[in-house]
Design a protein around this motif. Structure first.
Motif, mmCIF file in Angstrom:
data_model
loop_
_atom_site.group_PDB
_atom_site.id
_atom_site.type_symbol
_atom_site.label_atom_id
_atom_site.label_comp_id
_atom_site.label_asym_id
_atom_site.label_seq_id
_atom_site.Cartn_x
_atom_site.Cartn_y
_atom_site.Cartn_z
ATOM 1 N N GLN A 181 -45.809 33.633 37.562
ATOM 2 C CA GLN A 181 -44.672 33.384 36.672
ATOM 3 C C GLN A 181 -43.643 34.502 36.739
ATOM 4 O O GLN A 181 -42.458 34.295 36.483
ATOM 5 C CB GLN A 181 -45.155 33.209 35.231
ATOM 6 N N ARG B 133 -55.766 32.682 34.581
ATOM 7 C CA ARG B 133 -54.707 33.188 33.688
ATOM 8 C C ARG B 133 -53.953 34.348 34.340
ATOM 9 O O ARG B 133 -52.712 34.404 34.301
ATOM 10 C CB ARG B 133 -55.311 33.670 32.372
ATOM 11 N N ASP C 167 -47.696 31.301 28.201
ATOM 12 C CA ASP C 167 -48.946 32.049 28.292
ATOM 13 C C ASP C 167 -50.174 31.181 28.057
ATOM 14 O O ASP C 167 -51.300 31.623 28.257
ATOM 15 C CB ASP C 167 -48.945 33.247 27.324
ATOM 16 N N ARG D 92 -49.967 34.468 35.348
ATOM 17 C CA ARG D 92 -49.034 35.503 34.883
ATOM 18 C C ARG D 92 -48.310 36.158 36.060
ATOM 19 O O ARG D 92 -47.101 36.370 36.023
ATOM 20 C CB ARG D 92 -49.787 36.563 34.075
#
Length: 496
Positions: A489, A482, A454, A486
């Motif tokens: 991922q 970010r 993260d 996320r």
């Protein structure tokens, strides 16, 4: 299986049909251009423009002496063929072949540095051109020559010795910029004739960039090097350029196809898409080929063309490479055929890039967008996502981060560009894990991606060697990156 056909050469040239052989007699050319970086791109691009200029004018002064960089392979391919080679043009549903004769001599500096230096110093040489890729210039993060690099240091030492007088031994050149400066030093000492250095690599303001590197390397050689730098400032021009043609790697299938069309074996074959563009600043120290008659654009200001190309074409290319690789697409053509990725590519161009551009005269940005996406969809270009994704730390500042900086300055948050940076971050993390990361900053990047998932986006955005303060300092942009990390991922790229 070895091809038993006769090898392409002068002896076989006269037996070719008029549509295949050069429109001029290459045997009558003298060397007027020395080119450093004799890879496929030069042979499919600048050498073809020179070939067409020769055909248009009959001017025999513009034969090319081409110097390879990392190995003698290209010399071994082309010398037995008298410098002749074919260009196989592959469109989506169309194929053509031609033999190019503008390349008259080839040399490998590892063994023939003296021949290249003599070529640069010859008064009949008016142009030195380069295609050595961004990382071939061996620069530090600040853009200065990396004088601590062993190859650069060896060339500076050789330059210092050569400036003191004949040494009796020509040390092999280790770097393109060192080879260029040593050649300029020899020219200064022998004839002092003006010269034009034409960089054809994808760098912002490439002419000024190479000029600064040349001056710095010269000055590093001591007092006589500083005098050499003074002569360069007076006598050498460094016009900016913008080049564009997709040149895929030559495969055995390409060689077999070309052999069938040519009836000859061609070890020097290169492949290119139908599209080709060259924009050159009209700032030469002496004569030049009539590249304008061959389709090149000679202009007083390359920057608008360069910016449009780097941001629309190269920025989108990298975006599709990272997103495509994460999604399992092998080629750029597969990636742009994915509706979700094509949508992101269009959003990048329309929402982020085009608002930062001022179109030069004659360039319709929307039409250029369509031509770029159409070219990416050509399956014959063969560009793999992994190939385009390499060296991201060097490419992103040139291809994407200028767009980001400009949009942030305008008060906008470039969301599609943030998605591209997020894709790079996840790509780097995965490549670092499996040992496939190919980047000049690989060690730094591997250290940055290690840690909690993260925090991946922030750790990479904190790398000042890649991200300027204006980008790294934008909380809105960080938040978009970010979020993109996320999403990526978790798995496949979400549809927009």
């Amino acid at each position: 299986m070895t091809d038993s056909r006769q090898r392409l050469s002068f002896d076989a040239l006269d037996g070719l049909g008029a549509a295949l052989r050069p429109a001029h007699d290459p045997r009558g050319l003298q060397i007027g251009i020395v080119h450093l970086g004799l890879g496929a791109f030069h042979r499919a691009h600048q050498a073809v423009f020179t070939e067409d200029a020769l055909a248009a004018t009959g001017d025999t002064r513009w034969g090319i002496l081409g110097a390879t960089q990392r190995s003698a392979t290209v010399v071994e391919q082309l010398r037995p063929q008298d410098g002749l080679y074919g260009v196989l043009t592959k469109g989506d549903g169309s194929t053509s072949l031609r033999v190019v004769g503008s390349l008259r001599q080839v040399a490998f500096p590892g063994e023939e540095t003296g021949a290249v230096l003599d070529g640069i110093a010859a008064p009949t040489t008016h142009i030195v051109s380069l295609t050595v890729t961004e990382k071939g210039y061996r620069r530090t993060a600040s853009g200065a020559p990396d004088l601590a690099d062993p190859g650069v240091a060896a060339d500076v030492a050789a330059l210092r010795a050569e400036l003191e007088g004949p040494t009796g031994v020509v040390e092999p050149s280790r770097t393109p910029i060192g080879l260029l400066v040593r050649g300029l030093a020899l020219r200064w000492g022998r004839c002092g004739a003006p010269l034009t250095v034409v960089c054809c690599d994808n760098m912002v303001d490439n002419g000024a960039t190479v000029r600064a590197l040349v001056l710095a390397v010269a000055a590093a050689a001591g007092p006589r090097g500083e005098r050499l730098a003074g002569w360069v400032e007076d006598a050498v021009r460094f016009p900016a350029t913008m080049v564009d043609r997709i040149v895929p790697a030559t495969s055995p299938a390409h060689r077999a196809e070309a052999a069938g069309l040519l009836g000859l074996q061609d070890e020097g074959l290169v492949v290119g898409e139908p599209f080709s563009q060259w924009v050159v600043q009209d700032d030469f120290a002496g004569p030049r080929p009539r590249w304008d008659l061959a389709g090149a654009t000679l202009t007083g200001d390359v920057e608008p063309f360069e910016r449009a190309k780097l941001r629309i074409l190269n920025g989108t290319h990298s975006t599709l490479a990272y997103l495509g690789a994460l999604r399992g697409h092998r080629t750029i053509a597969e990636a742009v055929a994915d509706p979700e990725l094509e949508s992101i590519a269009r959003a990048l161009i329309d929402e982020d890039v085009i608002p930062t551009l001022s179109a030069p005269a004659g360039l319709d940005l929307e039409a250029y967008r369509e031509s770029v996406l159409e070219r990416f969809a050509n399956p014959n270009t063969g560009h793999t996502t992994i190939q385009v994704a390499m060296d991201g730390s060097q490419k992103l500042p040139i291809r994407l981060l200028g767009t980001v900086t400009d949009r942030l300055a305008a008060g906008a948050t470039p969301r599609a560009a943030a998605r591209a940076i997020a894709a790079w971050a996840v790509f780097v993390a995965r490549a670092g894990d499996d040992g496939t990361l190919d980047d000049p900053m690989a060690d730094v990047l591997r250290a940055a991606v290690s840690g909690a998932p993260d925090g991946l986006a922030d750790r990479l955005l904190d790398l000042g060697q890649v991200f300027p303060a204006e980008v790294a300092g934008s909380e809105a942009f960080r938040a978009e990156v970010r979020a993109g990390v996320r999403d990526l991922q978790r798995g496949p790229v979400p549809a927009r």
